[in-house]
Structure formats: C-alpha cells, structure tokens
Design a protein around this motif. Structure first.
Motif, short mmCIF file in Angstrom:
data_model
loop_
_atom_site.label_atom_id
_atom_site.label_comp_id
_atom_site.label_asym_id
_atom_site.label_seq_id
_atom_site.Cartn_x
_atom_site.Cartn_y
_atom_site.Cartn_z
N ALA A 358 0.70 -1.16 0.09
CA ALA A 358 -0.05 0.05 -0.10
C ALA A 358 0.85 1.38 0.08
CB ALA A 358 -0.94 -0.07 1.16
N TYR A 359 0.46 2.42 -0.44
CA TYR A 359 1.06 3.54 -0.40
C TYR A 359 1.16 4.05 1.00
CZ TYR A 359 2.17 8.54 -1.33
OH TYR A 359 2.98 9.69 -1.48
N PRO A 360 2.49 4.47 1.44
CA PRO A 360 3.43 5.06 0.69
C PRO A 360 4.53 3.75 0.59
CG PRO A 360 4.27 5.79 2.76
CD PRO A 360 2.50 5.06 2.81
N ASN A 361 4.10 2.55 1.05
CA ASN A 361 5.24 1.32 0.93
C ASN A 361 5.70 0.84 -0.44
OD1 ASN A 361 5.14 1.28 3.83
ND2 ASN A 361 3.26 -0.05 3.65
N ASN A 362 4.75 1.33 -1.39
CA ASN A 362 5.02 0.99 -2.90
C ASN A 362 6.07 1.88 -3.54
OD1 ASN A 362 3.29 3.26 -2.75
ND2 ASN A 362 3.30 3.15 -5.04
N LEU A 363 6.48 3.15 -2.79
CA LEU A 363 7.63 3.82 -3.21
C LEU A 363 9.14 3.36 -3.13
CD1 LEU A 363 6.03 7.27 -2.45
CD2 LEU A 363 5.89 6.06 -4.63
N THR A 364 9.23 2.12 -3.79
CA THR A 364 10.80 1.70 -3.81
C THR A 364 10.93 1.42 -5.10
OG1 THR A 364 9.88 -0.73 -3.88
CG2 THR A 364 9.76 0.54 -1.57
N VAL A 365 12.63 1.28 -5.14
CA VAL A 365 13.34 1.28 -6.40
C VAL A 365 12.68 -0.05 -7.03
CG1 VAL A 365 15.35 0.62 -7.23
CG2 VAL A 365 15.26 2.54 -5.68
N TRP A 366 12.51 -1.11 -6.35
CA TRP A 366 12.16 -2.45 -6.85
C TRP A 366 10.84 -2.47 -7.49
CZ3 TRP A 366 13.77 -7.01 -8.95
CH2 TRP A 366 12.75 -7.95 -9.02
N ASN A 367 9.75 -1.72 -6.91
CA ASN A 367 8.30 -1.60 -7.50
C ASN A 367 8.30 -0.84 -8.54
OD1 ASN A 367 5.66 0.51 -7.28
ND2 ASN A 367 5.32 -1.60 -6.57
N HIS A 368 9.20 0.22 -8.29
CA HIS A 368 9.06 1.26 -9.79
C HIS A 368 9.61 0.51 -10.98
CE1 HIS A 368 11.13 4.16 -12.37
NE2 HIS A 368 9.84 4.81 -12.19
N TYR A 369 10.96 -0.02 -10.93
CA TYR A 369 11.63 -0.71 -11.96
C TYR A 369 10.83 -1.86 -12.55
CZ TYR A 369 14.90 2.88 -12.29
OH TYR A 369 15.78 4.10 -12.51
N GLU A 370 10.12 -2.62 -11.46
CA GLU A 370 9.44 -3.71 -11.93
C GLU A 370 8.10 -3.27 -12.86
OE1 GLU A 370 7.46 -7.61 -9.48
OE2 GLU A 370 6.85 -5.70 -8.99
N TYR A 371 7.62 -2.33 -12.26
CA TYR A 371 6.53 -1.59 -13.37
C TYR A 371 6.77 -1.24 -14.74
CZ TYR A 371 3.80 2.39 -15.06
OH TYR A 371 3.08 3.29 -15.71
N ILE A 372 8.18 -0.68 -14.56
CA ILE A 372 8.86 -0.25 -16.19
C ILE A 372 8.95 -1.40 -17.02
CG2 ILE A 372 10.73 0.58 -17.10
CD1 ILE A 372 9.26 2.85 -15.81
N VAL A 373 9.18 -2.46 -16.65
CA VAL A 373 9.16 -3.79 -17.62
C VAL A 373 7.96 -4.28 -17.75
CG1 VAL A 373 11.68 -3.80 -17.28
CG2 VAL A 373 9.88 -5.15 -15.76
N PHE A 374 6.94 -3.93 -16.94
CA PHE A 374 5.53 -4.48 -17.10
C PHE A 374 5.03 -4.25 -18.55
CE2 PHE A 374 4.31 -5.44 -12.40
CZ PHE A 374 5.32 -6.53 -12.44
N PRO A 375 4.35 -5.07 -19.03
CA PRO A 375 3.51 -4.88 -20.50
C PRO A 375 2.35 -4.01 -20.39
CG PRO A 375 3.23 -6.91 -19.76
CD PRO A 375 4.20 -6.46 -19.00
#
Length: 600
Positions: A358-375
């Motif tokens: 949940a927010y703001p726990n989602n604001l991590t490097v892993w969460n962000h770059y995982e989303y970047i490679v999601f289709p």
C-alpha cells in the motif's frame, strides 16, 4: 467503473455515479477542482458511442482465464474471474455530527469530505486471442484461416528469397535495409546503451514522489504536478534530441522515440497516481492526529472551517465538558473520523492484497522498475500475477519476434525499398512536382499490398510477441493487449480495440482527466484525446522524415467525422459495410501517407 453518460450534463451530479480522475490544472480551491476529487455525470451502463467509454475489459477473459494452459497458474482463483471488481468497494456518504465547543458559543457544524475513489481499469488474468495456448483460439471457426495466413507468409518469403538467390546470389538480395540497420555497428551498441540509460532515468519520477511529494517538499496539488510535467517534457526533448545528435537511420530512430514515448506514459501514470495517493495519505495522517487530540479531550481551534486542511499547527484549547451531551457528540465525531480513516486506508491499499504494498510502501526502487518492464502503461499498486515462468513459451515468443522482423525486412527490401529509391531519384533529377504527382497513383498501387502486410506484421510483432514475452518473464498475468479490432465497424471501436494498453492510458489520464480538470464535455474530451494521439504520431513521422507536414495528424483527425458518419441511419446497424469502410482505410492509409512524404 463509472463510465460517461450519453446525455449532456443536466446538473443532477449528486444523484449520479461519481468519477475521479487526475487533475491537470491548478487547484482552484473548490471541492470539485482538487486533483482526483472531481465529479462528472456518468452512467452505470457502458456507452459505445464515444472514445474510451468501454473499460469493463470483458473480452472473453473469463473463459480464457479458466482454461489457461496447464503451466499457467494465476494467483487469483478461477471462481473470482467471472465478476472482476475493484478491490475496494465504493465509499458511501457518512453522516456528520456538529461539535459543541461551549454552551455560550454558537453551534458550528463541519462536514467531513465525502471522498470518492480513483477509478482504474480492471486487470484480470487472461490470454491473447492468437495465443496458441488460448483454447478460444483453437476452437474458433476461423482457426484454419489463421493457419493458412502464416503458411502463405512462409511460402511468400521463400519465393522472395529464391528470386533473390537466383538474381543476386543471396536470399536477402541487395540487403540495403539490413545494411542500414547494422552497417554502423557501433551505433547498434550505442542504441542499446542509450535505451538502458533512458529506462534508468525514469527513476527520477520515483525521486519526485518519494523525495519531494511524500516528505512534504512540494505539494502535489500545487507545484508537484508542475515539476512532473517539466521533467516529462525535458525527458522527451532529450530522447528526440539524442536521435538527431547521433544522426541515426529511421530504424534506430523509430525504436528509440517510440520507446521514449512509452516511458513518458509510464512515468506520467506512476507520478499522477502516486501524487493522488499522497493527498489521501496526508489527509489520513492529519485525521489520525485529530482523533488523538479528541480522545485526550483536546480540540483544535477553528477546526470547523479547516477540517479539510487537517492543520496541526493551530493553537489548542482544552475542551470543557458541560454534560454528557457534549461528550456524546465528541464520541460520535471520533467514531466518524475513524470511519473515514479506515476508508482512506482501504483506498491507499488500492488493489494491493498485502498492506506492505500500500502507499507509501510502494515507493521503492524495486516496485518502480518492476513496473517499468511490465507490459502496461497504467500504474497500479498490484497486478494479477502468474505463478511461474514457462521458459519454452518465452523462447517461442522471442524466436517469433526475430522471425517476424526477418519477414518484414524481406518484404520491405523487395517491394518498398525500390519505390522509395525511385522517388529519391526523381528528386535528385529535379523533376517538377506536377510530374512527380503523375507517379502518385502508381506508387500507391505498388505500396498498398506490401504496406498492408507490414502493418499487420508490426501489430503482431508488438502486441502478440513482444508484449507476451515481457508478460511471461515478469509473471504478468493480464494478457489482454488487444481486442478483435479486425471486426471493427467504426474508427472509435478501432481506437479502443487495437491497442488496449495505450487506450487504457488515454482513457484514464487524458479523456477522463480532461473532463475533470477542464470541465469540458465528452465531445471536447474526445477531440483532445484524438488530437494528443495524433500529435505524438506526427512527432514520430517528423523524426523519421525530418519533415513537418501534418499528413498523419490530418488523417487521424479525419477519424472523428468518420465516427459520426458511422452513426448515421445510412451506416448504423450495417456491420458488413462498416467493416469494409474500416478495412479500406487500413489498406489505403499507410500507403497514401508514405507516398505523400516521398512525393512532396
């Protein structure tokens, strides 16, 4: 999810379903003007008469998800697929209770903000239509035609290769296109490195959200969204400028610029959704502080007029109790505040099943770059995931990707490149424009079939092979990347069906946001959405041809009057005629566009 009504706004906004989208403008101070806290008239029935009103994502997902291939085990039980709904139920209005500060003072009433949820597409496990693991594909009455198509493509490429071997001694013929792609060998390496750096720079959006917005450096409703837009503009300018600086051929330029556009959409969705959640989080923290003070018998002065701001810096006074009535009122307010805190906590969880996401726990490097490679280009706190990676499936899609690229090169080399060189030769000879235009019909006929093939292959390359490959290696379970766009009878249906990821982005962040931010009607919002899409496509054409002509922009905007035409009594309910008109546009559009850029 709420959808737009077919009728115009009649003012009955309190009795209709509310929609909440992102705000692109400044906070005007009114309730409706706050980002993500706006309402528009809407209906609970889906309209097919405007861009983007279909967000239910039905698309036969239920059957596909329940019949996935054996190794594909979505984390959500099949029984839950039939009725996909957001994880958080809509909030209902809560009664408000006045706070009595003193018997001598006038009663002051305050009303807690009735918060409405942020709407979003529904992600559910599914397979693409042409995926051979999808039982709907093999059971389709047109399955044989799909097989015939690829057999025909294979034989067609064999014929081209045999002719090239007989004439040039190799299957690629003169292979100018392949040479353009790989002759400057170091530029291929530079392209790969630059693309990696570009993807890495999307982390600036995470820095904005975590380092500035969350920690209170900037207020998202104020300057936060401005900072986000300035960064996105600079990012896209850098992408285009880099291609010009390197002098890349059109192959490198198209890939890099289009990927840059995707990254901008991802950053935008990530930034604006988390910015929206930051407002909820700050409000919840303010309410928690107020509850603590009330439970200790302390109340903030002036709270009746500033409860929305949840300002904790005002002076405090001891609440004097003058009877059980005032204590009861205070207790009711505490319970009411706790109810809203609970509701805000639920929305901060979004679709996350684990509070740690949940927010703001989602604001991590892993969460962000995982989303970047999601289709996908629409950000969510959690997506449906598969349980494991099928390596053979991923390799199948990867091999298919390179195979289709090879077929596209063969077709372009044999049928498109000679026509392009013909126009280059005419310009080199300073042939008058009128004389060049005499060749226009012949060029159109020469290009119409190869461009049709390239159009179909490009679509299949991206939405069937590349996106499925990315989805498989990232455990991304929702493979609904397209609908049956080949059955379209109007251009608005085509806009919805042929590219679902981008359609969902435009619907969430452009169409609905235009309505909530600028208070425009649905027709103007449609114009804005189509216009923005056309401008982005025209930018790509400028990067390729280094000419700003506006041909593609005009052709795309012509879809709007064609949509109106499809709703007239002459075309409405005439599916075959509508589908013929649609395919006529698909057949002629790319070849006309290319011919205009080459001739002029």
């Amino acid at each position: 999810m709420a959808v737009l009504a077919n009728g115009e706004d009649n003012g009955a906004m309190d009795s209709t379903v509310a929609f909440n989208g992102f705000h692109y403008g400044r906070n005007s101070g009114s309730e409706a003007a706050r980002p993500g806290i706006s309402s528009i008239e809407s209906s609970t029935t889906t309209s097919e008469e405007e861009f983007g009103t279909d967000l239910s994502l039905s698309r036969q997902k239920t059957v596909a998800a329940q019949s996935c291939r054996g190794d594909y085990q979505p984390s959500t039980p099949p029984s839950s697929f039939s009725q996909p709904t957001p994880s958080t139920p809509p909030l209902t209005p809560k009664s408000t209770t006045p706070v009595v500060k003193s018997e001598q003072n006038k009663r002051k009433h305050h009303h807690l903000h009735h918060h409405k949820q942020f709407t979003t597409p529904i992600f559910t496990p599914s397979l693409t239509t042409f995926d051979r693991h999808n039982p709907l594909a093999t059971s389709s009455p047109f399955f044989g035609f799909y097989t015939l198509f690829w057999m025909s493509v294979f034989l067609f490429v064999v014929k081209i290769g045999a002719d090239n071997w007989r004439e040039y001694g190799n299957v690629l013929g003169t292979h100018e296109i392949l040479s353009t792609m790989f002759a400057p060998g170091k530029e291929v390496v530079v392209l790969g490195l630059a693309d990696g750096v570009m993807c890495g720079l999307t982390g600036v959006g995470l820095v904005i959200q975590r380092g500035l917005v969350l920690r209170g450096g900037v207020n998202w409703d104020g300057s936060g969204w401005v900072v986000q837009h300035v960064w996105q503009t600079g990012f896209m300018a850098g992408v285009v400028g880099f291609t010009l600086w390197r002098g890349w051929p059109w192959t490198h330029t198209v890939f890099f610029v289009m990927h840059g556009v995707v990254m901008v959409m991802k950053m935008h969705s990530f930034g604006f959704y988390n910015g929206y959640l930051s407002g909820l989080w700050k409000r919840r923290e303010g309410l928690k502080g107020r509850v603590e003070r009330l439970e200790k018998g302390v109340i903030t002065e002036g709270v009746a007029s500033s409860v929305e701001k949840a300002d904790n810096t005002a002076t405090t006074t001891t609440l004097r109790r003058h009877g059980e009535g005032e204590e009861t009122d205070m207790l009711k307010e505490v319970n009411m505040l706790k109810s809203e805190i609970e509701a805000l906590t639920e929305e901060l969880k979004g679709k996350a099943t684990d509070p740690s996401r949940a927010y703001p726990n989602n604001l991590t490097v892993w969460n962000h770059y995982e989303y970047i490679v999601f289709p996908t280009v629409v950000y969510e706190l959690e997506y449906p995931r598969s349980n494991k990676i099928n390596v053979y499936y991923a390799l199948e899609k990867l091999v298919a990707c390179f195979g289709i690229i090879f077929v596209m090169i063969m077709i372009s080399q044999a049928f498109i490149y000679p026509v392009v060189m013909q126009t280059v030769e005419m310009k080199a000879q300073n042939m008058p424009l009128a004389k060049r235009f005499k060749q226009f019909p012949w060029m159109l006929l020469d290009l119409i079939f190869p461009f049709m093939m390239e159009y179909l292959l490009v679509w299949y390359l991206i939405w069937e092979t590349i996106l499925n490959f990315l989805a498989e290696i990232t455990y991304f379970a929702d493979r609904s990347f397209y609908d049956a766009w080949w059955n379209c009878v109007s251009w608005d249906q085509f806009a919805r069906d042929w590219n679902r990821p981008v359609h969902n982005f435009l619907l969430r962040h452009v169409y609905h946001s235009s309505i909530s931010a600028f208070k425009v009607n649905r027709h103007t919002a449609t114009l804005i959405t189509f216009g923005l899409s056309a401008c982005v496509h025209e930018l790509v054409m400028w990067c390729i041809f280094k000419k700003l002509r506006g041909y593609l922009l005009v052709l795309q905007m012509c879809q709007l009057p064609l949509v109106r035409l499809s709703r007239t009594r002459w075309l409405k309910n005439r599916a075959t005629l509508g589908n013929m008109i649609f395919w006529l546009g698909i057949f002629t559009g790319p070849s006309v566009l290319c011919s205009l850029y080459l001739i002029l």
